[in-house]
Design an enzyme around this catalytic site. Sequence first.
Site, PDB file in Angstrom:
ATOM      1  N   TYR A 144      -7.561  -4.177   5.080  1.00  0.00           N
ATOM      2  CA  TYR A 144      -7.481  -2.777   4.636  1.00  0.00           C
ATOM      3  C   TYR A 144      -7.288  -2.743   3.133  1.00  0.00           C
ATOM      4  O   TYR A 144      -6.414  -3.428   2.591  1.00  0.00           O
ATOM      5  CB  TYR A 144      -6.315  -2.051   5.311  1.00  0.00           C
ATOM      6  CG  TYR A 144      -6.181  -0.601   4.882  1.00  0.00           C
ATOM      7  CD1 TYR A 144      -7.135   0.350   5.263  1.00  0.00           C
ATOM      8  CD2 TYR A 144      -5.124  -0.180   4.072  1.00  0.00           C
ATOM      9  CE1 TYR A 144      -7.024   1.674   4.860  1.00  0.00           C
ATOM     10  CE2 TYR A 144      -5.002   1.156   3.672  1.00  0.00           C
ATOM     11  CZ  TYR A 144      -5.960   2.073   4.073  1.00  0.00           C
ATOM     12  OH  TYR A 144      -5.847   3.383   3.667  1.00  0.00           O
ATOM     13  N   ASP A 239      -6.236  -8.510  -3.083  1.00  0.00           N
ATOM     14  CA  ASP A 239      -5.556  -7.243  -2.891  1.00  0.00           C
ATOM     15  C   ASP A 239      -4.105  -7.565  -2.537  1.00  0.00           C
ATOM     16  O   ASP A 239      -3.783  -7.874  -1.393  1.00  0.00           O
ATOM     17  CB  ASP A 239      -6.239  -6.442  -1.784  1.00  0.00           C
ATOM     18  CG  ASP A 239      -5.591  -5.081  -1.572  1.00  0.00           C
ATOM     19  OD1 ASP A 239      -4.473  -4.876  -2.101  1.00  0.00           O
ATOM     20  OD2 ASP A 239      -6.181  -4.228  -0.886  1.00  0.00           O
ATOM     21  N   LYS A 267       2.433  -0.123  -4.264  1.00  0.00           N
ATOM     22  CA  LYS A 267       3.675  -0.197  -3.489  1.00  0.00           C
ATOM     23  C   LYS A 267       4.892  -0.605  -4.348  1.00  0.00           C
ATOM     24  O   LYS A 267       5.420   0.225  -5.054  1.00  0.00           O
ATOM     25  CB  LYS A 267       3.466  -1.080  -2.256  1.00  0.00           C
ATOM     26  CG  LYS A 267       2.362  -0.449  -1.371  1.00  0.00           C
ATOM     27  CD  LYS A 267       2.292  -0.921   0.057  1.00  0.00           C
ATOM     28  CE  LYS A 267       1.359   0.015   0.838  1.00  0.00           C
ATOM     29  NZ  LYS A 267       0.120  -0.560   1.307  1.00  0.00           N
TER      30      LYS A 267
HETATM   31  C1  LIG Z   1      -1.308   0.153   1.107  1.00  0.00           C
HETATM   32  C2  LIG Z   1      -2.481  -0.663   0.773  1.00  0.00           C
HETATM   33  C3  LIG Z   1      -3.559  -0.169   0.018  1.00  0.00           C
HETATM   34  C4  LIG Z   1      -3.676   1.277  -0.365  1.00  0.00           C
HETATM   35  O1  LIG Z   1      -2.664   1.722  -1.180  1.00  0.00           O
HETATM   36  P1  LIG Z   1      -2.365   3.307  -1.236  1.00  0.00           P
HETATM   37  O2  LIG Z   1      -1.299   3.425  -2.278  1.00  0.00           O
HETATM   38  O3  LIG Z   1      -1.937   3.696   0.137  1.00  0.00           O
HETATM   39  O4  LIG Z   1      -3.633   3.982  -1.637  1.00  0.00           O
HETATM   40  C5  LIG Z   1      -4.551  -1.044  -0.353  1.00  0.00           C
HETATM   41  N1  LIG Z   1      -4.508  -2.348  -0.005  1.00  0.00           N
HETATM   42  C6  LIG Z   1      -3.510  -2.848   0.740  1.00  0.00           C
HETATM   43  C7  LIG Z   1      -3.493  -4.302   1.066  1.00  0.00           C
HETATM   44  C8  LIG Z   1      -2.478  -2.020   1.167  1.00  0.00           C
HETATM   45  O5  LIG Z   1      -1.514  -2.516   1.949  1.00  0.00           O
END
Ligand SMILES: *Cc1c(COP(=O)(O)O)cnc(C)c1O
Length: 425
Positions: A144, A239, A267
């Site tokens: 994701y 990511d 985050k």
């Molecule tokens: C949470 C998350 C995102 C998206 O971040 P948002 O601040 O919710 O847009 C992208 N990549 C990973 C791995 C995530 O856990």
Amino acid sequence: MRTQKNARSFSNACKVIPGGVNSPVRAFKSVGAAPIFIDRAKGVYLYDVDGNRYIDYCLSWGPMILGHANNVILADVKKAISRGSSYGIPTTVETDLAKMIVDAIESVQKVRLVSSGTEAVMTAVRLARGTTGRDKIIKFIGGYHGHVDHMLVSAGSGALTLGAPSSPGVPKDFAKHTILANYNDIDNVKKLFEKYSDQIAAVIIEPVAGNMGVIPAKKSFLKSLRTLCNKNKSLLIFDEVITGFRVDYGGVQKKIGVKADLTCLGKIIGGGFPIGAVGGKASIMNNLSPQGSVYQAGTLSGNPVCVTAGIATLRALRSQKPYAALERRTKKFCKQISEVLDEKGVAHTINQVGSMFTVFFTDSDVTDFDSAFTSNTKMYAKYFQQMLKADIYLPPSQFEANFLSTKHTDAHLKKTIEALRSIKL
Ligand SMILES: *Cc1c(COP(=O)(O)O)cnc(C)c1O
């Protein structure tokens, strides 16, 4: 557990908000429960509008590594807010946070701050395409990367190479440049590189997957990805929106010794405020406007309040160095969970990396999307619902990560294990 006000809040929300929530998983649909509405939080505790108090293992999906309403962060944020909340003109704190990220993550020489993880990924992908002059991106099934159109492509049963959108509203023409690969399967990735040799702009991966439940990538797999990307002049994007400053101050890449070309963050670097960042080699980052021609912008990018919360969080993590202790505590906790589930005769596999973990209700090893989906999601729903009634808040889906914060003590964990022992699965 009192539920009256939660129920009323939800029905009111449903009248004016689609599904009553501003992010789908909050609706608790996959665990068949009624959502709770939070009034406040402190340390490891969430308090809902009915006055129930829960020990929180979701931590706003990861950011609250120092616990909720942390006094140090709040003090800095209050000072920042009193000087104004947004200027749309540079501030020196943005440089301070960028510098902290550059110092922490070895592969990062320059950073662009944005407002969410989704935006960070969107920018990284555009930058990779703009830098290489290629269109195709390899992403992993079950990975994701936010709700960016091009990344909302996951497992099409059987159709493992060419992407089909996993949401209406994503044109096939957008998704066709997203190529799907199996997590931890290097032969699969090799084949894709052979097939699309000079068309692949980048490979994007969560180096520890957190969004199909916690699944670590094998070190050898990530090393081979690095080699493949070098050989084919494609960029490697990590990511680390969840894992950055979560598994180690230097991210997964520090732990395993593989450097990404571009790293996405979010985050934790906002300390509970909206933020995202993309960073990488200066030679690539310099292609972003205004220095280069790859366009990216944001009205609230580098917002001084969010950035201040991020700096306070990173500063605390840098001085406290909580990672070894967090990992030890999480390992011990997972072992205890496993013992209780064994006593109950419930099939399970627990994956844990640092202070993140997932209890999969399956007896197979979980190494990729397919093995994760052997889990008994009905069992997870039962587990979630009963733990909630016992005042323990877990992620409301089998395929999400649990987190520990620095505020989770042995006493909280003991209480949680007692709750687990008391429920019927
Ligand atoms: C949470 C998350 C995102 C998206 O971040 P948002 O601040 O919710 O847009 C992208 N990549 C990973 C791995 C995530 O856990």
